[in-house]
Design a protein around this motif. Sequence first.
Motif, PDB file in Angstrom:
ATOM      1  N   GLU A 141      -5.319   5.981   6.165  1.00 43.33           N
ATOM      2  CA  GLU A 141      -6.003   5.010   7.025  1.00 43.33           C
ATOM      3  C   GLU A 141      -5.827   3.587   6.487  1.00 43.33           C
ATOM      4  OE1 GLU A 141     -10.490   4.036   8.767  1.00 43.33           O
ATOM      5  OE2 GLU A 141     -10.152   5.726   7.403  1.00 43.33           O
ATOM      6  N   TYR A 142      -5.971   3.431   5.164  1.00 38.90           N
ATOM      7  CA  TYR A 142      -5.812   2.103   4.554  1.00 38.90           C
ATOM      8  C   TYR A 142      -4.397   1.577   4.751  1.00 38.90           C
ATOM      9  CZ  TYR A 142      -4.915  -1.343   0.913  1.00 38.90           C
ATOM     10  OH  TYR A 142      -4.511  -2.458   0.255  1.00 38.90           O
ATOM     11  N   PHE A 143      -3.385   2.384   4.464  1.00 36.28           N
ATOM     12  CA  PHE A 143      -1.996   1.923   4.546  1.00 36.28           C
ATOM     13  C   PHE A 143      -1.627   1.597   5.992  1.00 36.28           C
ATOM     14  CE2 PHE A 143       2.680   2.366   4.152  1.00 36.28           C
ATOM     15  CZ  PHE A 143       2.868   1.493   3.097  1.00 36.28           C
ATOM     16  N   TYR A 144      -2.151   2.374   6.914  1.00 36.15           N
ATOM     17  CA  TYR A 144      -1.891   2.100   8.329  1.00 36.15           C
ATOM     18  C   TYR A 144      -2.468   0.746   8.729  1.00 36.15           C
ATOM     19  CZ  TYR A 144      -2.315   2.314  13.390  1.00 36.15           C
ATOM     20  OH  TYR A 144      -2.258   2.014  14.723  1.00 36.15           O
ATOM     21  N   LYS A 145      -3.682   0.456   8.307  1.00 35.48           N
ATOM     22  CA  LYS A 145      -4.311  -0.823   8.657  1.00 35.48           C
ATOM     23  C   LYS A 145      -3.553  -2.000   8.064  1.00 35.48           C
ATOM     24  CE  LYS A 145      -9.042   0.853   9.338  1.00 35.48           C
ATOM     25  NZ  LYS A 145     -10.432   0.850   8.803  1.00 35.48           N
ATOM     26  N   ARG A 146      -2.972  -1.835   6.882  1.00 33.86           N
ATOM     27  CA  ARG A 146      -2.280  -2.927   6.218  1.00 33.86           C
ATOM     28  C   ARG A 146      -0.834  -3.113   6.688  1.00 33.86           C
ATOM     29  NH1 ARG A 146      -4.881  -5.459   1.976  1.00 33.86           N
ATOM     30  NH2 ARG A 146      -3.285  -7.003   2.509  1.00 33.86           N
ATOM     31  N   THR A 147      -0.182  -2.034   7.143  1.00 30.86           N
ATOM     32  CA  THR A 147       1.254  -2.117   7.456  1.00 30.86           C
ATOM     33  C   THR A 147       1.633  -1.659   8.853  1.00 30.86           C
ATOM     34  OG1 THR A 147       1.784   0.114   6.668  1.00 30.86           O
ATOM     35  CG2 THR A 147       1.760  -1.659   5.018  1.00 30.86           C
TER      36      THR A 147
ATOM     37  N   ALA B 249      24.675 -18.316   3.313  1.00 29.59           N
ATOM     38  CA  ALA B 249      24.618 -18.525   4.761  1.00 29.59           C
ATOM     39  C   ALA B 249      23.548 -17.672   5.439  1.00 29.59           C
ATOM     40  CB  ALA B 249      25.978 -18.231   5.379  1.00 29.59           C
ATOM     41  N   VAL B 250      22.939 -16.748   4.700  1.00 25.22           N
ATOM     42  CA  VAL B 250      21.903 -15.874   5.255  1.00 25.22           C
ATOM     43  C   VAL B 250      20.569 -16.228   4.604  1.00 25.22           C
ATOM     44  CG1 VAL B 250      21.089 -13.501   5.488  1.00 25.22           C
ATOM     45  CG2 VAL B 250      23.537 -14.011   5.730  1.00 25.22           C
ATOM     46  N   THR B 251      19.580 -16.567   5.428  1.00 25.76           N
ATOM     47  CA  THR B 251      18.241 -16.903   4.942  1.00 25.76           C
ATOM     48  C   THR B 251      17.365 -15.663   4.986  1.00 25.76           C
ATOM     49  OG1 THR B 251      18.484 -19.145   5.829  1.00 25.76           O
ATOM     50  CG2 THR B 251      16.265 -18.427   5.259  1.00 25.76           C
ATOM     51  N   LEU B 252      16.716 -15.346   3.864  1.00 23.08           N
ATOM     52  CA  LEU B 252      15.920 -14.128   3.758  1.00 23.08           C
ATOM     53  C   LEU B 252      14.428 -14.450   3.725  1.00 23.08           C
ATOM     54  CD1 LEU B 252      18.096 -12.287   1.085  1.00 23.08           C
ATOM     55  CD2 LEU B 252      18.059 -11.872   3.553  1.00 23.08           C
ATOM     56  N   HIS B 253      13.641 -13.598   4.381  1.00 24.66           N
ATOM     57  CA  HIS B 253      12.197 -13.795   4.505  1.00 24.66           C
ATOM     58  C   HIS B 253      11.485 -12.470   4.240  1.00 24.66           C
ATOM     59  CE1 HIS B 253      13.216 -17.390   7.058  1.00 24.66           C
ATOM     60  NE2 HIS B 253      14.175 -16.578   7.464  1.00 24.66           N
ATOM     61  N   GLN B 254      10.261 -12.543   3.736  1.00 21.54           N
ATOM     62  CA  GLN B 254       9.417 -11.358   3.624  1.00 21.54           C
ATOM     63  C   GLN B 254       8.385 -11.385   4.743  1.00 21.54           C
ATOM     64  OE1 GLN B 254       7.450 -10.820  -0.136  1.00 21.54           O
ATOM     65  NE2 GLN B 254       6.584  -8.839   0.436  1.00 21.54           N
ATOM     66  N   VAL B 255       8.378 -10.346   5.573  1.00 19.71           N
ATOM     67  CA  VAL B 255       7.429 -10.293   6.688  1.00 19.71           C
ATOM     68  C   VAL B 255       7.271  -8.850   7.155  1.00 19.71           C
ATOM     69  CG1 VAL B 255       9.065 -10.553   8.604  1.00 19.71           C
ATOM     70  CG2 VAL B 255       6.753 -11.500   8.817  1.00 19.71           C
ATOM     71  N   ASN B 256       6.117  -8.553   7.687  1.00 26.52           N
ATOM     72  CA  ASN B 256       5.834  -7.274   8.334  1.00 26.52           C
ATOM     73  C   ASN B 256       5.905  -7.504   9.839  1.00 26.52           C
ATOM     74  OD1 ASN B 256       4.753  -4.934   9.423  1.00 26.52           O
ATOM     75  ND2 ASN B 256       2.902  -4.951   8.173  1.00 26.52           N
ATOM     76  N   VAL B 257       6.762  -6.781  10.530  1.00 29.73           N
ATOM     77  CA  VAL B 257       6.980  -7.015  11.958  1.00 29.73           C
ATOM     78  C   VAL B 257       5.723  -6.763  12.779  1.00 29.73           C
ATOM     79  CG1 VAL B 257       7.799  -4.680  12.478  1.00 29.73           C
ATOM     80  CG2 VAL B 257       8.635  -6.635  13.840  1.00 29.73           C
ATOM     81  N   THR B 258       4.753  -6.018  12.255  1.00 28.53           N
ATOM     82  CA  THR B 258       3.509  -5.786  12.995  1.00 28.53           C
ATOM     83  C   THR B 258       2.458  -6.856  12.714  1.00 28.53           C
ATOM     84  OG1 THR B 258       2.505  -4.365  11.300  1.00 28.53           O
ATOM     85  CG2 THR B 258       3.913  -3.297  12.944  1.00 28.53           C
ATOM     86  N   ASP B 259       2.757  -7.798  11.833  1.00 25.11           N
ATOM     87  CA  ASP B 259       1.820  -8.867  11.480  1.00 25.11           C
ATOM     88  C   ASP B 259       2.025 -10.030  12.462  1.00 25.11           C
ATOM     89  OD1 ASP B 259       0.445 -11.048  10.383  1.00 25.11           O
ATOM     90  OD2 ASP B 259       0.855 -10.438   8.323  1.00 25.11           O
TER      91      ASP B 259
END
Length: 291
Positions: free
Chosen positions: A21-27, A203-213
């Motif tokens: 439940e916790y991991f689902y809520k966070r990710t 030439a490639v810019t990298l980002h950290q993100v969660n697509v559900t956020d």
Amino acid sequence: MTSAATAGAGLSEADFEKFREYFYKRTGIQFAPSKRYFVDKRIDTCIKNSEFDTFTTWFAALRLSARDDLLQELINQLTVNETYFLREDYQFDSMLRTVLPDVVEARGGANRIVGPIKILSLPCSTGEEPYSIALRLLEEWDLIDRLDVEIHGADIDSSVLDRARHASYGERSLQRVPKKWRDKYFSPVGGGRYQLDEGIRGAVTLHQVNVTDTLAMRAFRDFDVIFCRNVLIYFDELSSRRAAENLYGAMRPGAYLFLGHSESMSRISPIFTPTRLPEGIVYQRPTGANR
């Protein structure tokens, strides 16, 4: 305290449900009961890598102490990062032959286009996908020297992004790369590994993100092409729909979205228009859609 709460002993049923439940809520990712062994092993590794001895103390710190380092270690352990260069390359064929010509025409033609053409790979894992896009464009797109192109990669996992920045790959990752390209763009660095040319890495810019956020995804805007392959299958219905809406918001009207071969947006959300191209189905944000 029961042995089930001790590192190395596996989780009790109640602990597994609380963790799930916790991991689902966070990710937005929800593990099925069939994944118990996988989850137990990865959590055990996280506990051993921390200053805690039991699941109970580790999980309490994770939930209550705002320990971002513990959460990131957990995400890095539990996300799957299986990839290699030029994977499902029929979609890259489609991008070159149909999608990019359509994007250029829709934006006024090669002589009138304003602003860069923006391409996003999400999740990008260790970088093989966005770097594959860069290689295909450099070697095969005749407009690459005339137009400004931005390539972005994004992933939830900080460790794979670090590896993507270093861009050192073994034979398995490079198995589909033509020898001519390997000789031109990769340098041996020992141990059977090859590092990608610095110019392409830059030439490639990298980002950290969660697509559900949703809040974090608001930083991504005006993309013409998005590759989001083989990630929606890990989400439940609610998280998949949220991810689809966030991708929609990151795209220009008329932009194209590529999914994995086993994924279908029609099962998730009606907001995209399925478009059949010679190489397969792609999804578009409708051209008349409001921003």
